[in-house]
Design a protein around this motif. Sequence first.
Motif, PDB file in Angstrom:
ATOM      1  N   LEU A 138       0.828  -1.207   0.000  1.00  0.00           N
ATOM      2  CA  LEU A 138       0.000   0.000   0.000  1.00  0.00           C
ATOM      3  C   LEU A 138       0.864   1.259   0.000  1.00  0.00           C
ATOM      4  N   GLU A 139       1.968   1.239   0.738  1.00  0.00           N
ATOM      5  CA  GLU A 139       2.872   2.393   0.730  1.00  0.00           C
ATOM      6  C   GLU A 139       3.475   2.591  -0.656  1.00  0.00           C
ATOM      7  N   LEU A 140       3.779   1.504  -1.361  1.00  0.00           N
ATOM      8  CA  LEU A 140       4.291   1.599  -2.727  1.00  0.00           C
ATOM      9  C   LEU A 140       3.247   2.224  -3.646  1.00  0.00           C
ATOM     10  N   LEU A 141       1.999   1.805  -3.523  1.00  0.00           N
ATOM     11  CA  LEU A 141       0.941   2.362  -4.360  1.00  0.00           C
ATOM     12  C   LEU A 141       0.773   3.859  -4.111  1.00  0.00           C
ATOM     13  N   LEU A 142       0.834   4.275  -2.866  1.00  0.00           N
ATOM     14  CA  LEU A 142       0.754   5.703  -2.555  1.00  0.00           C
ATOM     15  C   LEU A 142       1.922   6.476  -3.165  1.00  0.00           C
ATOM     16  N   ALA A 143       3.108   5.874  -3.155  1.00  0.00           N
ATOM     17  CA  ALA A 143       4.271   6.535  -3.748  1.00  0.00           C
ATOM     18  C   ALA A 143       4.107   6.667  -5.264  1.00  0.00           C
TER      19      ALA A 143
ATOM     20  N   GLU B 264      11.983   5.307  -3.540  1.00  0.00           N
ATOM     21  CA  GLU B 264      11.540   5.921  -2.284  1.00  0.00           C
ATOM     22  C   GLU B 264      11.320   4.880  -1.192  1.00  0.00           C
ATOM     23  N   VAL B 265      10.744   3.749  -1.551  1.00  0.00           N
ATOM     24  CA  VAL B 265      10.464   2.731  -0.528  1.00  0.00           C
ATOM     25  C   VAL B 265      11.631   1.773  -0.343  1.00  0.00           C
ATOM     26  N   GLY B 266      12.699   1.940  -1.143  1.00  0.00           N
ATOM     27  CA  GLY B 266      13.917   1.162  -0.924  1.00  0.00           C
ATOM     28  C   GLY B 266      13.935  -0.221  -1.530  1.00  0.00           C
ATOM     29  N   ILE B 267      13.266  -0.405  -2.694  1.00  0.00           N
ATOM     30  CA  ILE B 267      13.309  -1.684  -3.393  1.00  0.00           C
ATOM     31  C   ILE B 267      13.654  -1.441  -4.852  1.00  0.00           C
ATOM     32  N   THR B 268      13.966  -2.499  -5.590  1.00  0.00           N
ATOM     33  CA  THR B 268      14.294  -2.361  -7.003  1.00  0.00           C
ATOM     34  C   THR B 268      13.013  -2.180  -7.816  1.00  0.00           C
TER      35      THR B 268
ATOM     36  N   VAL C 115       3.249  -4.689  -7.426  1.00  0.00           N
ATOM     37  CA  VAL C 115       2.009  -4.118  -7.974  1.00  0.00           C
ATOM     38  C   VAL C 115       1.190  -5.204  -8.650  1.00  0.00           C
ATOM     39  N   ARG C 116       1.826  -6.064  -9.453  1.00  0.00           N
ATOM     40  CA  ARG C 116       1.089  -7.144 -10.117  1.00  0.00           C
ATOM     41  C   ARG C 116       0.455  -8.082  -9.089  1.00  0.00           C
TER      42      ARG C 116
ATOM     43  N   TRP D 218      -8.380   4.510  -0.267  1.00  0.00           N
ATOM     44  CA  TRP D 218      -8.550   3.606   0.881  1.00  0.00           C
ATOM     45  C   TRP D 218      -7.200   3.295   1.528  1.00  0.00           C
ATOM     46  N   ALA D 219      -6.186   3.085   0.668  1.00  0.00           N
ATOM     47  CA  ALA D 219      -4.860   2.738   1.178  1.00  0.00           C
ATOM     48  C   ALA D 219      -4.305   3.846   2.068  1.00  0.00           C
ATOM     49  N   ARG D 220      -4.573   5.089   1.673  1.00  0.00           N
ATOM     50  CA  ARG D 220      -4.061   6.211   2.460  1.00  0.00           C
ATOM     51  C   ARG D 220      -4.619   6.163   3.881  1.00  0.00           C
ATOM     52  N   ARG D 221      -5.892   5.841   4.000  1.00  0.00           N
ATOM     53  CA  ARG D 221      -6.503   5.776   5.326  1.00  0.00           C
ATOM     54  C   ARG D 221      -5.915   4.618   6.147  1.00  0.00           C
ATOM     55  N   ILE D 222      -5.660   3.490   5.472  1.00  0.00           N
ATOM     56  CA  ILE D 222      -5.080   2.339   6.173  1.00  0.00           C
ATOM     57  C   ILE D 222      -3.674   2.667   6.666  1.00  0.00           C
ATOM     58  N   VAL D 223      -2.873   3.297   5.809  1.00  0.00           N
ATOM     59  CA  VAL D 223      -1.493   3.630   6.186  1.00  0.00           C
ATOM     60  C   VAL D 223      -1.483   4.656   7.317  1.00  0.00           C
TER      61      VAL D 223
END
Length: 321
Positions: free
Chosen positions: A38-43, A56-60, A68-69, A99-104
Amino acid sequence: MSGTEQRGAGGAGEVGAVGGERGVAGSLAHRVPDLGALELLLAVARLGSLGAAAREVGITQPAASSRVRSMERQLGVALVDRSPRGSRLTAAGALVTDWARRIVEAAAAFDAGAQALRDRRDSRLRVAASMTIAEYLLPGWLLALHARRPDTAVSLLAGNSAAVAERLLGGEADLGFVEGVSTPAGLDSAVIAHDRLLVVVAPAHAWARRRRSVAAGELASTPLILREQGSGTRQVLDAALGGLARPLIELSSTTAVKAAAVSGAGPAVLSELAVGEELASRRLVGVPVEGVRLGRELRAVWPTGHRPTGPARELLALTRG
């Protein structure tokens, strides 16, 4: 039945099927993407680029694409349109992002609350220790702990080993230290040191001048200056003599036992840790004993199943250092 009715019936059937599948799936953890996804989707929504979001989230970037897939498969909808010009959210992706923003945000509040609980827990440490450990070992350990955690307030409750167990089981202490022959019931333990008991007398006592060792039988038949029942020292001596030790006087502290022995009242049995200074200055004399096992283990103890955490865990580590 009309076409509209047929569609309505079919729709209801589909909802029922999905509901049934969800019932089988179990907890939300199996149906809702994890916080990292969810943090990746927000980014992605904020930066408009899957690659930038990955950094930003520190992954390749390949790992971000795979995540995402996986989210899309899990939710059953497309979330991100990818193109050479960047990545943008689909209509469903925009809704899921909201929705993800509220969860995070809720997770961040949860984390802040948990940290506040940890900070409150770590702001104090309640230690219960038997007398010998409290007087001769704990001061050094607590000074070392203070150097690491200057903001942690430490309270020390000193008593015999039985009292230490009672305080731990009653929730009055976070970590305890005992000297007995075994771990008290209801507690887990770790051996932190080894000690032995010594028979000591004043220099004017007859035992101070004898050349042969005191036998177990003679020790058992001689009135001794002893710690009270429930102390680790007394437990070890009673176990060594089969419960036959004869008290001349019972005292509730190591210091009191030493003072009585120095005054010449009679032989005493004390921890080697407690009489080093008196032996060196010849205010007390050690008496060799044969046929008696007076070695013992010193233990850290805590309620069964509740391994020490925070400052209690650090103090336990320092005892082994």
